[in-house]
Motif scaffolding. Structure first.
Motif, PDB file in Angstrom:
ATOM      1  N   SER A  49       3.173  -0.777   1.670  1.00 37.66           N
ATOM      2  CA  SER A  49       3.396  -0.739  -0.009  1.00 37.66           C
ATOM      3  C   SER A  49       3.609  -2.095  -0.356  1.00 37.66           C
ATOM      4  O   SER A  49       3.830  -3.136  -0.002  1.00 37.66           O
ATOM      5  N   ALA A  50       3.294  -2.245  -1.821  1.00 37.49           N
ATOM      6  CA  ALA A  50       3.609  -3.277  -2.703  1.00 37.49           C
ATOM      7  C   ALA A  50       3.901  -3.297  -4.100  1.00 37.49           C
ATOM      8  O   ALA A  50       3.640  -2.098  -4.435  1.00 37.49           O
ATOM      9  N   ILE A  51       4.683  -4.232  -4.646  1.00 36.74           N
ATOM     10  CA  ILE A  51       5.068  -4.104  -6.029  1.00 36.74           C
ATOM     11  C   ILE A  51       5.009  -5.236  -6.753  1.00 36.74           C
ATOM     12  O   ILE A  51       5.075  -6.649  -6.068  1.00 36.74           O
ATOM     13  N   THR A  52       4.471  -5.181  -7.861  1.00 37.12           N
ATOM     14  CA  THR A  52       4.179  -6.730  -8.391  1.00 37.12           C
ATOM     15  C   THR A  52       5.395  -7.225  -9.013  1.00 37.12           C
ATOM     16  O   THR A  52       6.490  -6.968  -8.988  1.00 37.12           O
ATOM     17  N   TRP A  53       5.110  -8.444  -9.364  1.00 37.09           N
ATOM     18  CA  TRP A  53       6.272  -9.576  -9.652  1.00 37.09           C
ATOM     19  C   TRP A  53       7.479  -8.981 -10.445  1.00 37.09           C
ATOM     20  O   TRP A  53       8.584  -9.277 -10.348  1.00 37.09           O
ATOM     21  N   ASN A  54       6.779  -8.044 -11.670  1.00 39.29           N
ATOM     22  CA  ASN A  54       7.946  -7.728 -12.555  1.00 39.29           C
ATOM     23  C   ASN A  54       8.250  -6.097 -12.125  1.00 39.29           C
ATOM     24  O   ASN A  54       8.893  -5.543 -12.999  1.00 39.29           O
ATOM     25  N   GLY A  55       7.717  -5.476 -11.141  1.00 38.70           N
ATOM     26  CA  GLY A  55       8.123  -4.146 -10.782  1.00 38.70           C
ATOM     27  C   GLY A  55       7.087  -3.027 -11.327  1.00 38.70           C
ATOM     28  O   GLY A  55       7.740  -1.970 -11.336  1.00 38.70           O
ATOM     29  N   GLU A  56       6.587  -3.570 -12.214  1.00 33.51           N
ATOM     30  CA  GLU A  56       5.855  -2.622 -13.213  1.00 33.51           C
ATOM     31  C   GLU A  56       4.881  -1.696 -12.507  1.00 33.51           C
ATOM     32  O   GLU A  56       4.551  -0.416 -12.846  1.00 33.51           O
ATOM     33  N   PHE A  59       2.291   0.190  -5.348  1.00 31.82           N
ATOM     34  CA  PHE A  59       1.068   0.617  -4.459  1.00 31.82           C
ATOM     35  C   PHE A  59       1.498   0.992  -3.276  1.00 31.82           C
ATOM     36  O   PHE A  59       2.500   0.498  -2.657  1.00 31.82           O
ATOM     37  N   TYR A  60       0.686   1.875  -2.712  1.00 29.03           N
ATOM     38  CA  TYR A  60       1.135   2.650  -1.527  1.00 29.03           C
ATOM     39  C   TYR A  60      -0.184   3.098  -0.577  1.00 29.03           C
ATOM     40  O   TYR A  60      -1.004   3.419  -0.957  1.00 29.03           O
ATOM     41  N   THR A  61       0.324   2.742   0.625  1.00 28.19           N
ATOM     42  CA  THR A  61      -0.988   3.507   1.488  1.00 28.19           C
ATOM     43  C   THR A  61      -0.831   5.116   1.473  1.00 28.19           C
ATOM     44  O   THR A  61       0.019   5.553   1.092  1.00 28.19           O
ATOM     45  N   GLU A  62      -2.139   5.513   1.619  1.00 30.05           N
ATOM     46  CA  GLU A  62      -2.306   7.223   1.376  1.00 30.05           C
ATOM     47  C   GLU A  62      -0.990   8.098   2.022  1.00 30.05           C
ATOM     48  O   GLU A  62      -0.553   8.885   1.553  1.00 30.05           O
ATOM     49  N   SER A  63      -0.457   7.623   3.245  1.00 28.85           N
ATOM     50  CA  SER A  63       0.274   8.432   4.028  1.00 28.85           C
ATOM     51  C   SER A  63       1.653   8.371   3.334  1.00 28.85           C
ATOM     52  O   SER A  63       2.570   9.029   3.578  1.00 28.85           O
ATOM     53  N   ALA A  64       1.973   7.162   2.590  1.00 27.70           N
ATOM     54  CA  ALA A  64       3.245   6.934   2.251  1.00 27.70           C
ATOM     55  C   ALA A  64       3.538   7.567   0.731  1.00 27.70           C
ATOM     56  O   ALA A  64       4.663   7.579   0.067  1.00 27.70           O
ATOM     57  N   LYS A  65       2.193   7.720   0.166  1.00 19.39           N
ATOM     58  CA  LYS A  65       2.206   8.336  -1.586  1.00 19.39           C
ATOM     59  C   LYS A  65       3.160   9.648  -1.561  1.00 19.39           C
ATOM     60  O   LYS A  65       3.052  10.527  -0.629  1.00 19.39           O
ATOM     61  N   GLY A  66       3.871   9.793  -2.516  1.00 20.42           N
ATOM     62  CA  GLY A  66       4.832  10.771  -2.730  1.00 20.42           C
ATOM     63  C   GLY A  66       6.145  10.852  -1.815  1.00 20.42           C
ATOM     64  O   GLY A  66       7.070  11.677  -2.220  1.00 20.42           O
ATOM     65  N   ARG A  67       6.185   9.981  -1.012  1.00 22.05           N
ATOM     66  CA  ARG A  67       7.535  10.058   0.191  1.00 22.05           C
ATOM     67  C   ARG A  67       8.108   8.698  -0.034  1.00 22.05           C
ATOM     68  O   ARG A  67       9.400   8.790   0.291  1.00 22.05           O
ATOM     69  N   PHE A  68       7.310   7.637  -0.088  1.00 24.28           N
ATOM     70  CA  PHE A  68       7.922   6.170  -0.241  1.00 24.28           C
ATOM     71  C   PHE A  68       7.929   5.658  -1.591  1.00 24.28           C
ATOM     72  O   PHE A  68       6.974   6.177  -2.309  1.00 24.28           O
ATOM     73  N   THR A  69       9.222   5.018  -1.813  1.00 23.08           N
ATOM     74  CA  THR A  69       9.379   4.603  -3.154  1.00 23.08           C
ATOM     75  C   THR A  69       9.699   2.925  -2.759  1.00 23.08           C
ATOM     76  O   THR A  69      10.764   2.621  -2.483  1.00 23.08           O
ATOM     77  N   ILE A  70       8.856   2.222  -3.499  1.00 25.20           N
ATOM     78  CA  ILE A  70       9.421   0.622  -3.364  1.00 25.20           C
ATOM     79  C   ILE A  70      10.038   0.120  -4.733  1.00 25.20           C
ATOM     80  O   ILE A  70       9.318   0.747  -5.899  1.00 25.20           O
TER      81      ILE A  70
END
Length: 120
Positions: A49-56, A59-70
């Protein structure tokens, strides 16, 4: 000196949840995107997963989508990964990762790693 210090992780049953956190020091945290990477037993590094500098943007790998939150908190120089509905295949050592880019070079920094084990 740049340091990334992780916390969280542990042993959880299938379907359980965990929260990983990483606190940064030694650079201007709010200028850069932050990431989580994992390494499962016997496998290579996998970007999670990744998050931009301002958090807006996140991004997630496919297997993490819907389950992980950064998420991140620039006031405290930290970011987190909330993991829900964990599966055995999520078992890995998780690393927080920062890539600091300057005019002359880019630098990769890593947390110490934290073990996540999902037991079936």
């Amino acid at each position: 000196e740049v340091q990334l210090v992780e916390s969280g992780g542990g042993l959880v049953d299938v379907g359980g949840s965990l929260r990983l956190s990483c606190t940064a020091s030694g650079f201007t945290f709010e200028d850069f995107p932050m990431m989580w990477v994992r390494q499962a037993p016997g496998k290579g590094l996998e970007w999670v997963s990744a998050i931009t500098w301002n958090g807006e943007d996140t991004f997630y790998t496919e297997s993490a989508k819907g389950r992980f939150t950064i998420s991140r908190d620039n006031a405290w120089d930290m970011w987190s990964l909330r993991m829900l509905s964990l599966k055995p295949e999520d078992t890995a050592v998780y690393y927080c990762h920062a890539r600091v880019i300057t005019v002359v070079a880019s630098y990769d920094y890593w947390g110490q790693g934290t073990q996540v084990t999902v037991s079936s």
